[in-house]
Structure formats: C-alpha cells, structure tokens
Design a protein around this motif. Structure first.
Motif, PDB file in Angstrom:
ATOM      1  N   ALA A 182       3.080   0.824  -9.947  1.00 34.58           N
ATOM      2  CA  ALA A 182       2.099  -0.264  -9.896  1.00 34.58           C
ATOM      3  C   ALA A 182       0.825   0.075 -10.667  1.00 34.58           C
ATOM      4  O   ALA A 182       0.125  -0.817 -11.140  1.00 34.58           O
ATOM      5  N   ASN A 183       0.486   1.367 -10.783  1.00 32.24           N
ATOM      6  CA  ASN A 183      -0.667   1.738 -11.607  1.00 32.24           C
ATOM      7  C   ASN A 183      -0.231   2.329 -12.936  1.00 32.24           C
ATOM      8  O   ASN A 183      -1.069   2.762 -13.720  1.00 32.24           O
ATOM      9  N   HIS A 210      -0.420   8.095 -15.586  1.00 30.90           N
ATOM     10  CA  HIS A 210      -0.199   8.979 -16.729  1.00 30.90           C
ATOM     11  C   HIS A 210      -0.470  10.415 -16.276  1.00 30.90           C
ATOM     12  O   HIS A 210      -1.101  10.640 -15.248  1.00 30.90           O
ATOM     13  N   TYR A 218       0.883  -1.177   0.000  1.00 26.51           N
ATOM     14  CA  TYR A 218       0.000   0.000   0.000  1.00 26.51           C
ATOM     15  C   TYR A 218       0.909   1.211   0.000  1.00 26.51           C
ATOM     16  O   TYR A 218       1.822   1.304   0.815  1.00 26.51           O
ATOM     17  N   GLY A 219       0.691   2.117  -0.945  1.00 26.26           N
ATOM     18  CA  GLY A 219       1.564   3.285  -1.041  1.00 26.26           C
ATOM     19  C   GLY A 219       1.048   4.419  -0.183  1.00 26.26           C
ATOM     20  O   GLY A 219       1.272   4.470   1.020  1.00 26.26           O
ATOM     21  N   ASN A 220       0.299   5.325  -0.808  1.00 20.34           N
ATOM     22  CA  ASN A 220      -0.258   6.423  -0.027  1.00 20.34           C
ATOM     23  C   ASN A 220      -1.771   6.484  -0.174  1.00 20.34           C
ATOM     24  O   ASN A 220      -2.382   7.530   0.063  1.00 20.34           O
ATOM     25  N   GLY A 221      -2.365   5.398  -0.620  1.00 28.32           N
ATOM     26  CA  GLY A 221      -3.828   5.316  -0.678  1.00 28.32           C
ATOM     27  C   GLY A 221      -4.479   6.323  -1.596  1.00 28.32           C
ATOM     28  O   GLY A 221      -5.601   6.761  -1.330  1.00 28.32           O
ATOM     29  N   VAL A 269       6.756  -6.800  -4.109  1.00 28.32           N
ATOM     30  CA  VAL A 269       6.814  -5.467  -3.524  1.00 28.32           C
ATOM     31  C   VAL A 269       7.999  -4.734  -4.147  1.00 28.32           C
ATOM     32  O   VAL A 269       9.131  -5.222  -4.108  1.00 28.32           O
ATOM     33  N   ALA A 311      -7.082   1.787 -11.244  1.00 22.82           N
ATOM     34  CA  ALA A 311      -6.694   2.649 -10.111  1.00 22.82           C
ATOM     35  C   ALA A 311      -7.873   3.453  -9.586  1.00 22.82           C
ATOM     36  O   ALA A 311      -7.853   3.950  -8.468  1.00 22.82           O
ATOM     37  N   LYS A 312      -8.894   3.614 -10.436  1.00 20.04           N
ATOM     38  CA  LYS A 312     -10.025   4.453 -10.040  1.00 20.04           C
ATOM     39  C   LYS A 312     -11.285   3.613  -9.839  1.00 20.04           C
ATOM     40  O   LYS A 312     -12.341   4.164  -9.595  1.00 20.04           O
ATOM     41  N   MET A 319       4.011   1.197   2.824  1.00 24.51           N
ATOM     42  CA  MET A 319       5.350   1.457   2.301  1.00 24.51           C
ATOM     43  C   MET A 319       5.852   2.882   2.504  1.00 24.51           C
ATOM     44  O   MET A 319       6.996   3.192   2.179  1.00 24.51           O
ATOM     45  N   GLY A 332       3.593   3.228  -5.932  1.00 23.51           N
ATOM     46  CA  GLY A 332       2.198   3.303  -6.395  1.00 23.51           C
ATOM     47  C   GLY A 332       2.122   3.806  -7.825  1.00 23.51           C
ATOM     48  O   GLY A 332       1.278   3.356  -8.609  1.00 23.51           O
ATOM     49  N   THR A 380       3.063   7.649  -4.138  1.00 21.38           N
ATOM     50  CA  THR A 380       4.413   7.140  -3.924  1.00 21.38           C
ATOM     51  C   THR A 380       4.979   6.651  -5.259  1.00 21.38           C
ATOM     52  O   THR A 380       4.233   6.374  -6.205  1.00 21.38           O
ATOM     53  N   TYR A 383      -8.555   5.232  -5.939  1.00 19.82           N
ATOM     54  CA  TYR A 383      -9.918   5.535  -5.490  1.00 19.82           C
ATOM     55  C   TYR A 383     -10.685   4.315  -4.992  1.00 19.82           C
ATOM     56  O   TYR A 383     -11.439   4.405  -4.045  1.00 19.82           O
ATOM     57  N   SER A 394      -8.331  -1.309  -5.545  1.00 16.30           N
ATOM     58  CA  SER A 394      -7.094  -1.933  -6.022  1.00 16.30           C
ATOM     59  C   SER A 394      -5.955  -1.806  -5.010  1.00 16.30           C
ATOM     60  O   SER A 394      -4.985  -2.542  -5.074  1.00 16.30           O
TER      61      SER A 394
END
Ligand SMILES: Cc1cc2nc3c(=O)[nH]c(=O)nc-3n(C[C@H](O)[C@H](O)[C@H](O)COP(=O)(O)OP(=O)(O)OC[C@H]3O[C@@H](n4cnc5c(N)ncnc54)[C@H](O)[C@@H]3O)c2cc1C
Lengths: 246, 439
Positions: free
Chosen positions: B118-119, B122, B44-47, B172, B400-401, B64, B115, B112, B50, B53
């Motif tokens: 991982a997504n 763009h 989990y980066g910075n959440g 990770v 991601a959304k 992280m 993150g 992050t 949305y 995921s």
C-alpha cells in the motif's frame, strides 16, 4: 518425527503451537469445526515445512463423532505422540444467567464434551502406553468468580478430570498436562477489556506449552507468573472473596 | 482484547479502534459492520507509517495483523504467497534458511506485506530493484460489497496499479504473491566510508552505487559551515557463502512513554558528533549480520517512545536528479540553522526503475529523511521553508511519513491522484486522504 493430534486446531493458541512444532518437522492430524479455516492452517504449516498434515472436520460437541475421528487419526498416524485438546468457547456469563439452556450448552462445549473426548483418548493412550495428552484448561477454573463462573466451572471440571487421569495414565507411562493460560490476546477475547499488562500473545503461550510438553510437567500456568497470581487469589478467605468485584 | 492503535510518530494523536481480522472472512464482516455504523473504515497493517496515512477518517480500522499465514511457496522459483498481515520478518524467517530473501525491504522488518504494497516501500537497493511493488505478482483485493478480485499486470491491471502505493484506499489486500531473490548467506559484506561534505556524497554515490546491491548514507544534519553535509556512506552485498538464518539479535525495549521528549538539541548534537566519530576515517570493509545492517533501529522495540507523548514527525522528500545537489544543500542549511533534527538522517539515491504503482513515491534522484520531535513551531516555521525548497526542486514528500503536507503540494506532486480517487473504494477513507484532497 513427532506425531501430533490437535483438536481445536484453528484456535489461536493451537495454531501457534502447531507453528512451533512445524519448525521441528512434525506430522499432524488436525481437527476443527470449520473446514476452510483448517485448510488455511494446513497451507501455512506446509510452507513452514511439516511432513504430513491430515485434516478432519468435526464438531467436538457432537460426541458421536469422536470415535470416527480417533479411528481415522490412528489409521493415518499409527500412534499419537502428543494430543493437544485446545477447543472451547468463552461464554457470556450474563446470558448464561438469564437462560438455562445457554448455560447448559456452554457447559457442554467447555466441560462435558472435553471430558468425553478425554475419556476416549485416555483408553487409546493407555493402550499405546506412550505419549502426552495436553489439555487447555484455564486459570478461571481455579476459583469461581462472579464475572465468569460458568466458564470457570466447566474448566474446573476439566482440570480435576485431568488430575485423576494423570494418575491413571502414569501407571502405563503416558502423561497428562493441564495447561492453564491467563488472559490471551486472541479472537476469543476480542472486544473484552482486559488488564493490558497481564495479556499474553498466543505465541508466548504456545512457547510455554511446547516446552512444558517436552519437560513433561503436570500443570503449566502460562505465562508463568499466573502461578503466583493464582496462589494469592486462592489464599483470599471466602468472606472477603465474595465481596470482591472479580 | 481491544487496545488503541496509533501511527508510528504518534502525531497526529488519533487513537484508532482496531477491528481484528484473523480470517479472510472477518474482513468483509467487520468492514460491513463499521461501514453500516460509521460510513467508512481503512485497513491498518502494523502502524509503521509515521503520519496519518494509516489512520481511518472514522478512527475505526480493520487490523490486518491476524492474517499472518503462508498460503503457498515455490522453493524452486522463489515465489511465496502470503496473507496480507504477515510481517516481512515472519516471511524471511521461513524463506531465508531455504536461500531466499525479500527483493526489497524498508528500514524496519515489522511492516506487513499489505502495508508494504500500500505504500510501495523502497529499500537500500532502489537503484537496482525499484520498489516492493515491482516484485508483487498478484494479490487478492477485497472491495466493499464485492467478491475478492485477483489483480495482476494482466487481471484488473487498473486496480493493480492503483493499489500499489494506493495507501489502502482501493480495497483491502487479503493475500499477495511475491517474488524472492536467491541469496547464499544471510550476512552482508559491507564497506563503510566517511565523507566530509555533501559533494563527496554525490561523488561516492555516482562511483559506487552501480557496483553494489545496497547503498545508503547517514548524515549529520546539525553540522554547520564547512562540515555541513558530512556523513557516513555505506554499501553492502549479500555474502557469497556463510550461514543462512534469520536469527534475531537480542532486543532492548523502551518500556513506557516519558511525559516529555528525550530528544533535544543537546542530545542530538552529542549523538550526531559521536556517531560520526565512531566511524573510522579510512574506508573499511567488514561482514555484518543482515538484521543490524538493514534494521539497526529494530534492536530497540518501541524506540518511537523516546519522543515523549507529543510524538514526532518525519520529513522525507525526494528531489529529482538535476536539482538534487542544490536543493539538498539548501535543505541541510535550513535544518542545521534551526538546530532541530534527528539522530540519524538518511540520504539515499533512488534509481530509474519505474514502479507499476500510480502514486509510488520514489523518483530518480536523491531522498532525504529525518525525524523531528513534534512541536508547534515545526509546521509554522521549519516545514514551510523546507516544503518551498522541495517544491522549487520539483521534488515531493512521502505520504507514508507525512503528517503536514498541503493539499496543493500533494496534488501537484502526485498528479495521478485523481486516477486513484476514481478507483477508491467508497467504504475506505484515511485522515491523510481527507486532508490532502480537500480543496
Ligand atoms: C523504523 C522505520 C523505518 C522505515 N524505513 C522505510 C524505508 O526505508 N522505506 C520505506 O519505503 N518505508 C520505510 N518506513 C515506512 C514503512 O515501511 C511504511 O510505512 C509501511 O507501509 C508500514 O507498513 P505497516 O504494515 O506498518 O502498515 P501501516 O502503517 O499500518 O499502513 C500503511 C498503509 O497501508 C495500508 N494497508 C495496510 N494493510 C493493508 C492491506 N492489507 N490492504 C490494503 N492496504 C493496507 C494502510 O491503510 C496504510 O495506508 C519505515 C518505517 C519505520 C518505522
């Protein structure tokens, strides 16, 4: 360029302070127990633009290692403008109650070894007649609470020691700052249930510490509102205090 | 200290227990513990995702953010190597004064590095630079029970491709090396022009995109009839000279979550009308700081709280070039008729640059993103209608959304999902992946 020694440099608060000093281009002598973590901190500081970083691995509870460390520090930096003593552990109070040797060991970590190190540093600061010695104590040292009085007692010893030392070094022009953080969100408190509103980030605490060192204050609560909280806690009479579940 | 973690939309509501990683060695230790007790976990980066995921199937995540250090920098060639939990804001705070900026940045600086990979995020310059993953040279990937492997286009290329846009499922990411772009100023030369209908957006984008680094459009998703598809087209370029700082503008923040959503049809209409009118009808040029240009919403910390406890969902789709015009018109008509929609809906042209990632979202075409306060009707009425339009247009939704897309739609629009599944670290599982791969 400021020359900064940090003992316990891998602690979250110390690392955050170092980043702030790095932005000013300071030179560092960093001391910690774990060589690999120390390396990582040093890489980070170098990218952020510090001049020299010297690393030294030492277990601060090994009192015999202190003089070698200090000698190496002076050999590399010549003088110390700021020394930050930031190491410590958060003991499990319950374990300390069950087992005397755990209690003694924790008291050694947080109290005795700090006092030993400060004694050594004090002589150096007295000799160079210059510089600031900043020591991270804790609000926990201001009053003993049933939930962590072993930690509190060690920190109380450190706070009292610093107060005396401040008077001694004042005469030669060196300065001692006692830093008393409240709850900080760091690896040390991972897993604890703390009142969310009162938890500060290591960076917030570091900002206070760095500015307190610049302003040469004597005792710095961080975040600042802890001064008020402690004032209230100190004024609670003993017969009531002992009944509180704190 | 432990505190529950959420996704940015707070929907689905699934509080996560974060196991905080401050050192690279913590990752393996925490993962080992969680996997032994619960079976699986998820980084989990910075959440800032949305939907679901970034939520672990077991609700036990490896947090992280504590891995936020620089490892190395090459200021001559513009390369930085960072730990995965550092945010983009923390990166450019150091690189920008030295004349280097991130090649790709999403609409918030609080994501992050891990993150962002991982997504495969763009930005407003997708037409020029592609996705974030296109600028990642190497990273260290920790898979359960194995030493960290270094992945790049040459070393473990299969894991490299699967991890970019890999939704945190292949391992990770502990550190990454990314290429930066040189800039002479942290300010942006911006040109703003209003447009009255969707066709004008396509004309403007076709004419202007090629000439500018950044291009994006805000659209009034509630406007109906002749006004449907009206909006504001914005292009920008890094100024050629000026200050180089990452100075942070003052911030407000939403202190608490109100029990109900402050976003409703009335507040939306007032805002959208006001926002449209606030822009001059004539084309205007100005200079603006990079923070307000890239991250207007970051001015208000925790703005997601205005949606109340029930949270909100974002709907972001991309429609391939040929079908885009009709499909977007259709989407906007359905949304305007529903009277639901967001403060700011974003239109963005995606370019041809192919990402190295297997499940990267953008396609050459046009992407539309908008937020909806969560309510039960969304998933029963509005989203199925929108999904049908996207499907017919050959488009797809952005994981991601996302919090609602059907497994069938996911598997059709991301046919390479099986390749990712084959490389998935069995110790990692998200709620999203469970949802969309369940047959
Ligand atoms: C206001 C706003 C604007 C946005 N604008 C854009 C935009 O313009 N373009 C765009 O593409 N996106 C945009 N996003 C979405 C955002 O960029 C992505 O969701 C991003 O991935 C979030 O990063 P994070 O660090 O918060 O990660 P999280 O949301 O916590 O996690 C995202 C994914 O990364 C994985 N992950 C996190 N850390 C690691 C790691 N170390 N190793 C492996 N996997 C990891 C997680 O498992 C999860 O699958 C926006 C979001 C917000 C809130």
């Amino acid at each position: 360029m400021k020359r900064v020694m940090i003992v316990g440099a891998t602690s979250a608060i110390a690392a955050a302070c170092a980043r702030r000093w790095a932005a000013q281009g300071c030179e560092f002598f960093l001391v910690a127990r774990n060589a690999e973590k120390l390396e990582r901190i040093a890489h980070d500081l170098r990218v952020r633009g510090v001049g020299e970083v010297t690393l030294h691995t030492m277990d601060a509870t090994d009192l015999k290692a202190h003089p070698t460390m200090l000698k190496r520090c002076i050999d590399t930096m010549q003088r110390i403008d700021v020394a930050l003593v930031a190491y410590g552990t958060l003991p499990d109070q319950y374990a300390c109650e069950r087992d005397v040797s755990t209690a003694v060991q924790e008291f050694n970590n947080n109290g005795v070894s700090v006092i030993a190190l400060l004694s050594l540093l004090a002589n150096r600061f007295e000799a160079q007649a210059h510089g600031t010695l900043a020591v991270i104590s804790s609000v926990a040292g201001d009053r003993g609470r049933p939930s962590n009085y072993l930690y509190g007692a060690a920190k109380a010893a450190v706070s009292a020691f610093c107060e005396g030392l401040r008077g001694r070094l004042f005469r030669v022009g060196a300065h001692v700052i006692t830093i008393k953080p409240g709850f900080v969100d760091s690896p040390m408190t991972a897993g604890l249930k703390l009142p969310r509103l009162l938890v500060a980030t290591p960076d917030q605490v570091a900002r206070r510490i760095v500015s307190a060192i610049e302003r040469r204050v004597c005792t710095q609560y961080t975040p600042g509102y802890w001064a008020l909280i402690i004032l209230i806690i100190k004024s609670i009479p003993q017969p009531i205090f002992k009944r509180l579940k704190l | 200290m432990s505190r529950a973690l959420h996704s940015w939309g707070c929907y689905p509501y699934a509080p996560q227990t974060g196991h905080v990683c401050h050192w690279q060695s913590d990752v393996a230790a925490h993962a080992g513990n969680i996997v032994r007790l619960r079976g699986s976990t998820l980084p989990y980066g910075n959440g800032r995702s949305y939907g679901d995921s970034c939520l672990a199937f077991t609700s036990q995540v490896l947090h992280m953010r504590g891995l936020d250090r620089f490892i190395q920098a090459d200021w001559v060639n513009g390369l930085v190597c960072v730990e995965a939990g550092i945010t983009l804001a923390e990166i450019f705070a150091i690189t920008l004064p030295r004349g280097w900026f991130l090649p790709v940045t999403p609409g918030t600086q609080f994501v992050t590095c891990g993150g962002a990979i991982a997504n495969d995020v763009h930005g407003k310059n997708h037409h020029r630079r592609g996705t974030f993953g296109a600028h990642v040279l190497r990273f260290g990937l920790m898979r359960h029970g194995v030493e960290t492997v270094i992945c790049s286009r040459d070393e473990h290329p299969d894991l490299f491709a699967a991890t970019i846009g890999g939704l945190g499922l292949t391992g990770v990411i502990v550190w990454a090396e990314i290429r930066l772009i040189p800039v002479r100023s942290s300010q942006i030369e911006r040109t703003v022009m209003r447009f009255g209908e969707l066709a004008e957006f396509f004309a403007l984008s076709a004419e202007r995109d090629a000439h500018h680094e950044y291009s994006v459009a805000w659209i009034d998703c509630l406007a109906k009839g002749r006004r449907r598809g009206r909006g504001v087209f914005i292009v920008g370029d890094h100024a050629q000279e000026g200050e180089l700082t990452a100075a942070v503008p003052s911030r407000w923040y939403m202190p608490a979550t109100p029990p109900f959503s402050m976003v409703n049809e009335l507040s939306l209409r007032v805002f959208n009308e006001g926002y449209w009118r606030a822009h001059p009808a004539r084309r205007t040029r100005d200079r603006i700081g990079m923070q307000p240009f890239f991250y207007p919403l970051d001015r208000i910390l925790h703005w997601n709280r205005i949606y109340g406890r029930r949270g909100f969902q974002q709907y972001q789709c991309v429609i391939p070039e040929g079908a885009a015009k009709d499909a977007l018109g259709e989407l906007l008509r359905v949304i305007a008729d529903s009277g639901q929609g967001s403060f700011l809906s974003v239109l963005k042209r995606c370019g041809e640059i192919v990402s190295p990632g297997l499940l990267s979202f953008p396609l050459p075409g046009v992407s539309l993103a908008l937020d909806f306060p969560h309510n039960a009707r969304l998933e029963l009425e509005l989203f199925p209608r929108l999904d049908a339009i996207v499907r017919a247009g050959g488009g797809r939704l952005y994981p991601a959304k996302d919090a609602h897309m059907s497994g069938k739609d996911f598997r059709c629009s991301y046919p390479r999902w099986e390749q990712l599944e084959a490389l998935r670290d069995p110790a990692l599982m998200s709620r999203f992946w469970k949802r969309v791969t369940a047959v």
